[in-house]
Structures are given as C-alpha cells and as structure tokens.
Write a protein that holds these residues in place. Structure first.
Motif, PDB file in Angstrom:
ATOM      1  N   TYR A  32      -7.613   3.838  -3.419  1.00 21.38           N
ATOM      2  CA  TYR A  32      -8.461   4.207  -2.469  1.00 21.38           C
ATOM      3  C   TYR A  32      -8.493   5.775  -2.112  1.00 21.38           C
ATOM      4  O   TYR A  32      -7.323   6.442  -2.219  1.00 21.38           O
ATOM      5  N   LEU A  86       0.699  -1.247   0.039  1.00 15.33           N
ATOM      6  CA  LEU A  86       0.088   0.198   0.077  1.00 15.33           C
ATOM      7  C   LEU A  86       0.961   1.202  -0.303  1.00 15.33           C
ATOM      8  O   LEU A  86       1.858   1.224   0.612  1.00 15.33           O
ATOM      9  N   TYR A 140      -4.455   6.585  -1.773  1.00 14.96           N
ATOM     10  CA  TYR A 140      -3.648   5.539  -1.648  1.00 14.96           C
ATOM     11  C   TYR A 140      -3.683   4.343  -2.829  1.00 14.96           C
ATOM     12  O   TYR A 140      -4.894   4.215  -3.242  1.00 14.96           O
ATOM     13  N   SER A 197      -3.394   0.292  -3.584  1.00 15.50           N
ATOM     14  CA  SER A 197      -2.771  -1.161  -3.222  1.00 15.50           C
ATOM     15  C   SER A 197      -2.297  -1.844  -4.710  1.00 15.50           C
ATOM     16  O   SER A 197      -3.027  -2.081  -5.677  1.00 15.50           O
TER      17      SER A 197
END
Length: 81
Positions: A55, A15, A29, A31
């Motif tokens: 996200y 992440l 962010y 992943s």
C-alpha cells in the motif's frame, strides 16, 4: 540432522513499513500474507522472505499499490506504536 532456523522478525498478517533502495515519493507499507524460508537465486544460505500486498499513502489515505514478492527482512521495518 538438526537444521538451525532463526526466528522470523515479522508475522503473517502484520503491517510493516517498506524500506526500499529505490527512492519512493510516498511511504509504502506491506501487509504480510506469507513468509518463506528459502535460498534466494544466486545465494548460498537460506533467508526469510516475505510476500504481501503493498500500500502507498496518497492524500492521507492508504491505497493499494501492488503485490510484492520475495522481500528480505532488511527491506522491512516495524511500525512504531
């Protein structure tokens, strides 16, 4: 013939903080789901690019925003521990 490939800065499953040239209201962010060693369109040298789920933070929670493809290493930053 031996080709030099620099070590990638980020691993699959990590992440990372998404730094964008566009101003975003909330922090985002990624992943990382996949990384690729490619020659970008219009480029002459190979670079690491990352794909993954993006996200954003809304009301103190991380919620799914979108899926990102072909983000360069300079647009990603590690999350400090």
């Amino acid at each position: 013939m031996w080709l030099f490939r620099p070590k990638p800065k980020f691993d699959v499953g990590q992440l990372v903080h998404l730094i964008s040239v566009l101003s975003m209201v909330s922090p985002r962010y990624m992943s990382i789901r996949r990384r690729r060693w490619i020659v970008p369109n219009g480029g002459t040298t190979r670079r690491w690019v990352y794909d993954g789920t993006i996200y954003e933070v809304q009301e103190g929670e991380m919620v799914w925003a979108t899926y990102g493809s072909c983000w360069f290493e300079e647009h990603l930053a590690p999350i400090p521990e």
